[in-house]
Motif scaffolding. Structure first.
Motif, PDB file in Angstrom:
ATOM      1  N   ARG A 189       0.815  -1.215   0.000  1.00  0.00           N
ATOM      2  CA  ARG A 189       0.000   0.000   0.000  1.00  0.00           C
ATOM      3  C   ARG A 189       0.847   1.263   0.000  1.00  0.00           C
ATOM      4  O   ARG A 189       0.366   2.350   0.307  1.00  0.00           O
ATOM      5  N   GLY A 190       2.131   1.124  -0.315  1.00  0.00           N
ATOM      6  CA  GLY A 190       2.983   2.288  -0.484  1.00  0.00           C
ATOM      7  C   GLY A 190       3.632   2.814   0.780  1.00  0.00           C
ATOM      8  O   GLY A 190       4.184   3.920   0.777  1.00  0.00           O
ATOM      9  N   VAL A 191       3.574   2.039   1.860  1.00  0.00           N
ATOM     10  CA  VAL A 191       4.248   2.459   3.093  1.00  0.00           C
ATOM     11  C   VAL A 191       5.738   2.216   2.942  1.00  0.00           C
ATOM     12  O   VAL A 191       6.176   1.083   2.714  1.00  0.00           O
ATOM     13  N   THR A 192       6.526   3.250   3.078  1.00  0.00           N
ATOM     14  CA  THR A 192       7.972   3.154   2.895  1.00  0.00           C
ATOM     15  C   THR A 192       8.677   3.400   4.230  1.00  0.00           C
ATOM     16  O   THR A 192       8.085   3.925   5.176  1.00  0.00           O
ATOM     17  N   PRO A 193       9.963   3.018   4.334  1.00  0.00           N
ATOM     18  CA  PRO A 193      10.695   3.242   5.580  1.00  0.00           C
ATOM     19  C   PRO A 193      10.621   4.699   6.040  1.00  0.00           C
ATOM     20  O   PRO A 193      10.791   5.619   5.243  1.00  0.00           O
ATOM     21  N   GLY A 194      10.325   4.883   7.315  1.00  0.00           N
ATOM     22  CA  GLY A 194      10.191   6.217   7.881  1.00  0.00           C
ATOM     23  C   GLY A 194       8.772   6.734   7.913  1.00  0.00           C
ATOM     24  O   GLY A 194       8.477   7.702   8.628  1.00  0.00           O
ATOM     25  N   ALA A 195       7.859   6.110   7.146  1.00  0.00           N
ATOM     26  CA  ALA A 195       6.457   6.524   7.180  1.00  0.00           C
ATOM     27  C   ALA A 195       5.860   6.172   8.540  1.00  0.00           C
ATOM     28  O   ALA A 195       6.347   5.279   9.236  1.00  0.00           O
ATOM     29  N   LYS A 204       8.861  -4.027  10.849  1.00  0.00           N
ATOM     30  CA  LYS A 204       9.523  -4.786   9.789  1.00  0.00           C
ATOM     31  C   LYS A 204       9.486  -4.028   8.460  1.00  0.00           C
ATOM     32  O   LYS A 204      10.443  -4.058   7.677  1.00  0.00           O
ATOM     33  N   ALA A 205       8.386  -3.312   8.234  1.00  0.00           N
ATOM     34  CA  ALA A 205       8.258  -2.533   6.997  1.00  0.00           C
ATOM     35  C   ALA A 205       9.130  -1.282   7.023  1.00  0.00           C
ATOM     36  O   ALA A 205       9.207  -0.559   6.028  1.00  0.00           O
ATOM     37  N   GLY A 206       9.791  -1.037   8.160  1.00  0.00           N
ATOM     38  CA  GLY A 206      10.640   0.141   8.294  1.00  0.00           C
ATOM     39  C   GLY A 206       9.881   1.381   8.717  1.00  0.00           C
ATOM     40  O   GLY A 206      10.454   2.471   8.795  1.00  0.00           O
ATOM     41  N   ALA A 230       0.502  10.433  10.287  1.00  0.00           N
ATOM     42  CA  ALA A 230       0.288   9.018   9.957  1.00  0.00           C
ATOM     43  C   ALA A 230      -0.314   8.877   8.565  1.00  0.00           C
ATOM     44  O   ALA A 230      -1.261   9.576   8.205  1.00  0.00           O
ATOM     45  N   GLU A 231       0.262   7.961   7.779  1.00  0.00           N
ATOM     46  CA  GLU A 231      -0.243   7.713   6.427  1.00  0.00           C
ATOM     47  C   GLU A 231      -1.313   6.628   6.417  1.00  0.00           C
ATOM     48  O   GLU A 231      -2.221   6.643   5.575  1.00  0.00           O
ATOM     49  N   VAL A 232      -1.175   5.657   7.339  1.00  0.00           N
ATOM     50  CA  VAL A 232      -2.101   4.526   7.410  1.00  0.00           C
ATOM     51  C   VAL A 232      -2.527   4.360   8.866  1.00  0.00           C
ATOM     52  O   VAL A 232      -1.736   4.596   9.792  1.00  0.00           O
ATOM     53  N   TYR A 233      -3.778   3.936   9.060  1.00  0.00           N
ATOM     54  CA  TYR A 233      -4.329   3.768  10.402  1.00  0.00           C
ATOM     55  C   TYR A 233      -4.908   2.364  10.524  1.00  0.00           C
ATOM     56  O   TYR A 233      -5.800   1.988   9.768  1.00  0.00           O
ATOM     57  N   MET A 255      -1.055 -12.395   0.857  1.00  0.00           N
ATOM     58  CA  MET A 255       0.194 -11.773   1.292  1.00  0.00           C
ATOM     59  C   MET A 255       1.195 -12.840   1.736  1.00  0.00           C
ATOM     60  O   MET A 255       0.844 -13.713   2.525  1.00  0.00           O
ATOM     61  N   PRO A 256       2.440 -12.787   1.230  1.00  0.00           N
ATOM     62  CA  PRO A 256       3.457 -13.772   1.639  1.00  0.00           C
ATOM     63  C   PRO A 256       3.711 -13.716   3.137  1.00  0.00           C
ATOM     64  O   PRO A 256       3.563 -12.674   3.774  1.00  0.00           O
ATOM     65  N   ARG A 257       4.096 -14.871   3.698  1.00  0.00           N
ATOM     66  CA  ARG A 257       4.402 -14.953   5.129  1.00  0.00           C
ATOM     67  C   ARG A 257       5.898 -14.816   5.394  1.00  0.00           C
ATOM     68  O   ARG A 257       6.366 -15.106   6.497  1.00  0.00           O
ATOM     69  N   THR A 258       6.631 -14.367   4.398  1.00  0.00           N
ATOM     70  CA  THR A 258       8.044 -14.021   4.589  1.00  0.00           C
ATOM     71  C   THR A 258       8.224 -12.563   4.184  1.00  0.00           C
ATOM     72  O   THR A 258       7.477 -12.041   3.344  1.00  0.00           O
ATOM     73  N   PHE A 259       9.225 -11.912   4.790  1.00  0.00           N
ATOM     74  CA  PHE A 259       9.477 -10.507   4.480  1.00  0.00           C
ATOM     75  C   PHE A 259      10.914 -10.173   4.844  1.00  0.00           C
ATOM     76  O   PHE A 259      11.407 -10.585   5.905  1.00  0.00           O
ATOM     77  N   ALA A 260      11.582  -9.448   3.960  1.00  0.00           N
ATOM     78  CA  ALA A 260      12.946  -8.991   4.238  1.00  0.00           C
ATOM     79  C   ALA A 260      12.859  -7.713   5.064  1.00  0.00           C
ATOM     80  O   ALA A 260      12.561  -6.638   4.542  1.00  0.00           O
ATOM     81  N   THR A 261      13.077  -7.846   6.358  1.00  0.00           N
ATOM     82  CA  THR A 261      12.924  -6.721   7.272  1.00  0.00           C
ATOM     83  C   THR A 261      13.766  -5.525   6.843  1.00  0.00           C
ATOM     84  O   THR A 261      14.943  -5.667   6.503  1.00  0.00           O
ATOM     85  N   SER A 262      13.147  -4.349   6.879  1.00  0.00           N
ATOM     86  CA  SER A 262      13.836  -3.129   6.476  1.00  0.00           C
ATOM     87  C   SER A 262      14.990  -2.826   7.425  1.00  0.00           C
ATOM     88  O   SER A 262      14.852  -2.922   8.647  1.00  0.00           O
TER      89      SER A 262
END
Length: 525
Positions: free
Chosen positions: A47-53, A74-76, A100-103, A159-166
């Motif tokens: 949904r476009g959430v980037t590190p620091g958001a 994890k999304a940063g 906040a961008e997302v709630y 949604m995948p259950r793996t993620f490369a943590t930021s």
């Protein structure tokens, strides 16, 4: 490089099948919780959430809080936990102020319609572009405990259950906790990944917690608050502990869980200890609870000596008291477990923290004198979000002025003697008079208002308002209190309102709240 989510990820790697969370009889392993948080991170990234958001979260003590909190990390992104008792206009303020961008918001129920309040607040938060609500896995019917705990929530489908943590820097903001002085509106304290991680590890060092011991924590302190978030949730996850979640504190329910889950670590505010002692009767197997209970922690307000001694008599262990603030992640000072409690003391600085007493010019006060408590170390926030002036007032050369006046004895133990500000602590929650006063002044019948805290046996302090009405205006105290209740969180509105014709003031027009407090105490006595 450091990401606070390591406290979950490391335990998931080391103890994937160990029970991480227990709630209403449902048990989730570390592997399940970690995979669930990975799916949430993938959702946010999609949904476009980037590190620091910044991502806001309204959620009680249920498994969703743990998974979503760490999914955001994890999304940063930066977690902005909101008090679940906030009303729409308060939610809108926090969403707007934090950017906040997302709630993410728990749906709630008739007793606490979190979702309804959240949607109304979101509608007035013009910079927050997307809101997700969720019902909770316990009410979603997700099937067996071995299944995917997020499977019933539509946004996580596919949604995948793996993620490369930021990858984040230790000095990047991890969490924004809202706090306030007695002037102005709530401020967001920016706490870094280093602040939060080191504070959780400091808690484990302080209470001798480790993975081999495998403690079981009872989490009834709100996780949106720094005390429950750091000292219980993150500290417990870091050692692979089992966290038993109690969404709403009820003394008998807490005692039942202490027995059923063999709780070894409990933390609460003084009113919780008061309630636990009051709920004991011949049907409670106190001896069994005491056999398992290893650590009892109190914070948020001073614990009365009678409760401290009664608890030690009944459960066989002392209650360990300490001191901290949202701005300090929160652990700052604590009773040394090896030296035992000292009634009335907030203890000594925890590992890695320095403390001193200063005057208005930041100079040390003479030995034995009273001064404002200042602290320095890995726990101190980087500052208040978008408030350079407010940050400069309390931070200098790494030292943070707490706003509390204290003294230090010959053994280095600190004692709070008064509040430098007018902060009210009701049931462990910080209540800021200015916020209530400003709301009262928006009522057409109110000309002037002053709010103070008054002693209360159950809550520590209760909220009292003194109000001067507009000429010719008529409204009852109960009606005005109810009007406040509709606009403020349940712990904030004044239970007592007294109509007066004048308020004591200085020559410059500053209301003398100490005189109001003294007058109220004289009437009570």
């Amino acid at each position: 490089m450091l990401n606070l989510s390591v406290v979950l990820e490391d335990s998931a790697r080391r103890y994937p099948d160990r029970t991480a969370l227990v709630c209403a009889g449902r048990r989730l392993s570390y592997r399940q919780v970690d995979e669930w948080s990975n799916a949430i991170a993938n959702l946010l990234a999609s949904r476009g959430v980037t590190p620091g958001a910044r991502v806001a979260l309204s959620c009680p003590n249920i498994p969703e809080f743990v998974a979503m909190y760490h999914g955001i990390l994890k999304a940063g992104a930066v977690v902005v936990p909101l008090n679940i008792m906030l009303k729409p206009q308060e939610i809108a303020y926090h969403l707007n102020d934090s950017g906040a961008e997302v709630y993410l918001c728990f749906e709630g129920d008739e007793a606490l319609p979190t979702g309804d309040y959240g949607r109304a607040g979101f509608a007035d938060a013009h910079g927050c572009r997307e809101m997700f609500t969720f019902a909770g896995i316990l009410s979603a019917g997700t099937g067996s405990a071995d299944g995917d705990p997020g499977a019933a929530w539509a946004p996580l489908e596919g949604m995948p259950r793996t993620f490369a943590t930021s990858v984040r820097s230790p000095e990047d903001t991890a969490v924004i906790l809202y706090t306030s002085g007695t002037t102005g509106r709530p401020k967001g304290a920016e706490l870094t990944h280093a602040n939060m991680t080191l504070n959780a590890l400091t808690a484990n060092r302080l209470f001798d917690s480790n993975a081999i011991r495998h403690d079981t924590y009872l989490l009834t302190l709100p996780l949106f608050h720094s005390f429950g978030q750091t000292v219980m949730m993150n500290a417990g996850l870091a050692t692979g502990a089992t966290l038993v979640l109690l969404p709403r504190f009820e003394a008998r329910a807490a005692l039942d869980l202490m027995l059923a889950e063999e709780i070894s670590v409990f933390a609460g505010v003084p009113t919780m200890y008061w309630s636990l002692l009051g709920a004991l009767d011949e049907t409670v197997d106190v001896a069994r609870i005491a056999d398992n209970l290893r650590v009892a922690i109190s914070g948020g307000a001073a614990l009365p000596e009678e409760i401290l001694s009664d608890f030690a008599d009944r459960f066989g262990i002392p209650v360990l008291e300490g001191y901290g603030l949202s701005e300090s992640s929160p652990l700052a000072l604590f009773v040394d477990p090896q030296r035992g409690p000292r009634p009335g003391s907030i203890g000594v600085p925890v590992w890695g923290i320095e403390a001193r007493l200063v005057d208005a010019d930041w100079d040390d006060v003479p030995e034995g004198g009273v001064g404002e408590l200042a602290i320095r170390g890995h726990n101190v926030m980087k500052g208040y979000l978008n408030r350079l002036d407010a940050t400069a007032e309390v931070l200098r050369d790494g030292w943070f002025r707490t706003g509390d006046l204290a003294r230090r004895d010959e053994d280095g133990y600190y004692f709070i003697v008064d509040r430098a500000k007018d902060l009210i602590v009701r049931g462990g929650y910080n209540v800021y008079p200015r916020e209530i006063e400003e709301l009262l002044l928006t009522h057409p019948a109110v000309s002037l208002a002053a709010v103070i805290g008054t002693p209360d046996e159950r809550h520590g302090e209760e909220i009292a308002a003194f109000v001067i009405l507009e000429p010719g205006a008529q409204i009852g105290a109960d009606a005005l209190s109810e009007w406040c209740k509709e606009r403020l969180a349940a712990y904030k509105y004044p239970r007592s309102i007294e109509f007066v014709t004048t308020l004591p003031m200085t020559a410059t027009g500053k209301i003398l709240k100490r005189e109001l407090t003294a007058a109220r105490q004289a009437v009570a006595s």
